[in-house]
Write a protein that holds these residues in place. Sequence first.
Motif, PDB file in Angstrom:
ATOM      1  N   ILE A   5       7.024   2.189   4.560  1.00  0.00           N
ATOM      2  CA  ILE A   5       7.079   3.558   4.045  1.00  0.00           C
ATOM      3  C   ILE A   5       7.231   3.548   2.523  1.00  0.00           C
ATOM      4  O   ILE A   5       6.534   4.270   1.810  1.00  0.00           O
ATOM      5  CB  ILE A   5       8.251   4.327   4.700  1.00  0.00           C
ATOM      6  N   ALA A   6       8.137   2.711   2.015  1.00  0.00           N
ATOM      7  CA  ALA A   6       8.398   2.656   0.570  1.00  0.00           C
ATOM      8  C   ALA A   6       7.207   2.102  -0.209  1.00  0.00           C
ATOM      9  O   ALA A   6       7.057   2.377  -1.403  1.00  0.00           O
ATOM     10  CB  ALA A   6       9.643   1.823   0.303  1.00  0.00           C
ATOM     11  N   SER A   7       6.362   1.303   0.448  1.00  0.00           N
ATOM     12  CA  SER A   7       5.179   0.753  -0.235  1.00  0.00           C
ATOM     13  C   SER A   7       4.039   1.753  -0.311  1.00  0.00           C
ATOM     14  O   SER A   7       3.034   1.505  -0.976  1.00  0.00           O
ATOM     15  CB  SER A   7       4.716  -0.528   0.480  1.00  0.00           C
ATOM     16  N   ASP A   8       4.174   2.891   0.382  1.00  0.00           N
ATOM     17  CA  ASP A   8       3.151   3.935   0.386  1.00  0.00           C
ATOM     18  C   ASP A   8       3.563   5.043  -0.587  1.00  0.00           C
ATOM     19  O   ASP A   8       4.506   5.798  -0.303  1.00  0.00           O
ATOM     20  CB  ASP A   8       2.989   4.499   1.799  1.00  0.00           C
ATOM     21  N   PRO A   9       2.883   5.176  -1.729  1.00  0.00           N
ATOM     22  CA  PRO A   9       3.266   6.203  -2.717  1.00  0.00           C
ATOM     23  C   PRO A   9       3.266   7.623  -2.140  1.00  0.00           C
ATOM     24  O   PRO A   9       4.013   8.478  -2.607  1.00  0.00           O
ATOM     25  CB  PRO A   9       2.198   6.045  -3.807  1.00  0.00           C
ATOM     26  N   ALA A  10       2.437   7.864  -1.114  1.00  0.00           N
ATOM     27  CA  ALA A  10       2.337   9.203  -0.540  1.00  0.00           C
ATOM     28  C   ALA A  10       3.557   9.589   0.287  1.00  0.00           C
ATOM     29  O   ALA A  10       3.750  10.756   0.605  1.00  0.00           O
ATOM     30  CB  ALA A  10       1.073   9.305   0.325  1.00  0.00           C
TER      31      ALA A  10
END
Length: 209
Positions: free
Chosen positions: A185-190
């Motif tokens: 989740i944290a690696s996804d900027p969205a």
Amino acid sequence: MAQYIKKEMPDMNGTGSTKAYYKLKTWQRLDFDEFVKRCSSFHRAYGRSVIEGVMTAVCEHLAYEISNGYSVKIDGLGTFTAKLGVRKDKEVDDFEEGTSKRNASSIEVTGVAYRADKNLIKEIGLKCELERGGEERLRKPGLSQEERKERARQFLQEHGFMHVSEYAELVGLSYSTASRELRRIASDPASGIVSQGKKSGKLYLLASD
């Protein structure tokens, strides 16, 4: 006769479907004495004391050679190599110029890497007669991945930051599964969620606008 178990893999990508993998069912662990006893019964030309003595000598000398930096290959069994790591009471250093140099006292042997000999794998395969041993399904969480992310965002709006353990309890996942999901989740900027810190000190926060 050995049994195999069909196990369900976690849905790591949130696709709504899971895949299967297969695992050999283990009846029990044979300790050294029991293994030597069975080996002696199987190979009657060698007495139990002979087998025990040779195995003990091999284990002791294997440790000696590996401790001196050798990788040891035993035909029919496999290759053994030491694994190193930073002691648990020491911080892992960065691989950057200007960082302090690690001295030998902070490095220790953390395990032994083992790669099985191809002939051992082949021999096990020839001797292994398999039968079905049942299935193991994952306990399904009650929330979808999007619902879990929304709960995380609501928690962060209220509390400011979140630990993995808090997320696991919030959405009903195990600690390890929650940790992996939060990293994705944290690696996804969205997602609007970012991480800060390392290891046990890692926190998750709402991304700044």
